[in-house]
Design a protein around this motif. Sequence first.
Motif, PDB file in Angstrom:
ATOM      1  N   GLY A   1      -0.906  -0.841  -0.600  1.00 27.72           N
ATOM      2  CA  GLY A   1      -1.704  -0.910  -1.820  1.00 27.72           C
ATOM      3  C   GLY A   1      -0.898  -0.593  -3.061  1.00 27.72           C
ATOM      4  O   GLY A   1      -0.994  -1.274  -4.084  1.00 27.72           O
ATOM      5  N   PHE A   2      -0.071   0.436  -2.981  1.00 33.73           N
ATOM      6  CA  PHE A   2       0.735   0.810  -4.139  1.00 33.73           C
ATOM      7  C   PHE A   2       1.839  -0.208  -4.409  1.00 33.73           C
ATOM      8  O   PHE A   2       2.223  -0.423  -5.566  1.00 33.73           O
ATOM      9  CB  PHE A   2       1.313   2.210  -3.961  1.00 33.73           C
ATOM     10  N   ARG A   3       2.363  -0.840  -3.355  1.00 33.74           N
ATOM     11  CA  ARG A   3       3.371  -1.887  -3.562  1.00 33.74           C
ATOM     12  C   ARG A   3       2.778  -3.053  -4.337  1.00 33.74           C
ATOM     13  O   ARG A   3       3.441  -3.665  -5.179  1.00 33.74           O
ATOM     14  CB  ARG A   3       3.916  -2.380  -2.217  1.00 33.74           C
ATOM     15  N   ILE A   4       1.518  -3.359  -4.054  1.00 38.34           N
ATOM     16  CA  ILE A   4       0.852  -4.439  -4.770  1.00 38.34           C
ATOM     17  C   ILE A   4       0.661  -4.073  -6.236  1.00 38.34           C
ATOM     18  O   ILE A   4       0.717  -4.927  -7.119  1.00 38.34           O
ATOM     19  CB  ILE A   4      -0.503  -4.763  -4.114  1.00 38.34           C
ATOM     20  N   GLY A   5       0.486  -2.789  -6.493  1.00 35.58           N
ATOM     21  CA  GLY A   5       0.307  -2.343  -7.871  1.00 35.58           C
ATOM     22  C   GLY A   5      -0.985  -1.603  -8.118  1.00 35.58           C
ATOM     23  O   GLY A   5      -1.494  -1.576  -9.247  1.00 35.58           O
ATOM     24  N   ALA A   6      -1.536  -0.966  -7.062  1.00 37.87           N
ATOM     25  CA  ALA A   6      -2.774  -0.194  -7.230  1.00 37.87           C
ATOM     26  C   ALA A   6      -2.539   1.008  -8.138  1.00 37.87           C
ATOM     27  O   ALA A   6      -1.462   1.602  -8.137  1.00 37.87           O
ATOM     28  CB  ALA A   6      -3.281   0.284  -5.874  1.00 37.87           C
ATOM     29  N   ASP A   7      -3.556   1.365  -8.897  1.00 35.96           N
ATOM     30  CA  ASP A   7      -3.496   2.566  -9.721  1.00 35.96           C
ATOM     31  C   ASP A   7      -3.928   3.792  -8.936  1.00 35.96           C
ATOM     32  O   ASP A   7      -3.541   4.910  -9.268  1.00 35.96           O
ATOM     33  CB  ASP A   7      -4.391   2.396 -10.960  1.00 35.96           C
ATOM     34  N   ASP A   8      -4.733   3.586  -7.895  1.00 32.29           N
ATOM     35  CA  ASP A   8      -5.137   4.681  -7.017  1.00 32.29           C
ATOM     36  C   ASP A   8      -5.674   4.071  -5.728  1.00 32.29           C
ATOM     37  O   ASP A   8      -5.949   2.861  -5.653  1.00 32.29           O
ATOM     38  CB  ASP A   8      -6.195   5.560  -7.688  1.00 32.29           C
ATOM     39  N   TYR A   9      -5.834   4.914  -4.712  1.00 29.85           N
ATOM     40  CA  TYR A   9      -6.224   4.455  -3.384  1.00 29.85           C
ATOM     41  C   TYR A   9      -7.103   5.550  -2.786  1.00 29.85           C
ATOM     42  O   TYR A   9      -6.641   6.668  -2.581  1.00 29.85           O
ATOM     43  CB  TYR A   9      -4.957   4.252  -2.546  1.00 29.85           C
ATOM     44  N   ILE A  10      -8.369   5.230  -2.532  1.00 24.63           N
ATOM     45  CA  ILE A  10      -9.319   6.216  -2.033  1.00 24.63           C
ATOM     46  C   ILE A  10      -9.830   5.784  -0.663  1.00 24.63           C
ATOM     47  O   ILE A  10     -10.364   4.686  -0.515  1.00 24.63           O
ATOM     48  CB  ILE A  10     -10.502   6.389  -3.010  1.00 24.63           C
ATOM     49  N   ALA A  11      -9.632   6.639   0.322  1.00 22.93           N
ATOM     50  CA  ALA A  11     -10.045   6.325   1.694  1.00 22.93           C
ATOM     51  C   ALA A  11     -11.508   6.694   1.913  1.00 22.93           C
ATOM     52  O   ALA A  11     -11.990   7.718   1.437  1.00 22.93           O
ATOM     53  CB  ALA A  11      -9.158   7.065   2.690  1.00 22.93           C
TER      54      ALA A  11
END
Length: 238
Positions: free
Chosen positions: A97-107
């Motif tokens: 997700g962060f490689r794609i360019g996400a600003d945050d990631y919530i599980a």
Amino acid sequence: MAKKILIVDDEQDICEILRFNLQQAGYDCSIAFNGRDAIRQLLADTYDLILLDVMMPEMSGYELAEMIRNDQLEMVPYDLPIIFLTALGEEDDMLRGFRIGADDYIAKPFSLKLLIARVEAVLKRNNRPWSTPPEPIHLPHVDGDANKGLVVREDIYSASIDGEDLRLTKMEFELLVFLIHHTGTIFSRSDLLKQVWPSCDMVLERTVDVTITRLRKKLGDYKDHLKTKTGYGYYWEK
């Protein structure tokens, strides 16, 4: 004017719960139940942030995010803030997700209070008020031409080389600005997490490495300014 959020999830109950709670927090929310519907709404209206589920039929959240980040959707800004919402909580999923360019990631499952706090944090990072716009950071061209070079505009979140936009994600831009402002100072991964993204406790130390790698690729002739001190961390060198 209330910030506009697009909620994209194929589970209707989750969408309705998120919309109700975010609207109670003062946001203007719309819902899409799949990637195609999300694209139609993104093209028809302007949004300040997208909450994006990963596991959806036909088009995954990763695929939609890649379309946005690669500027494949006309009139949809490639740097639209994206927060992934997903049951995929493994480290590799987050890194993707962060490689794609996400600003945050919530599980999932997640606390609604925490989610709203994360939304507020991302929107603040993308809308910092400037009473007096700071002077652009300008590194002259490598051949000495002062009219060209790397130019960073903090007030409008813009970085360019010889007039060509670098198309940085928010994480890449914030990291670049921080390191330039602290030229010569070495920061460990944990230091950078605390200094650059203090409100994002889901950002992993390995994410710093991923962001550094992406940033170097985009910096072209200026990539050698972004140094690695083996065993210590990263720094910017004049």
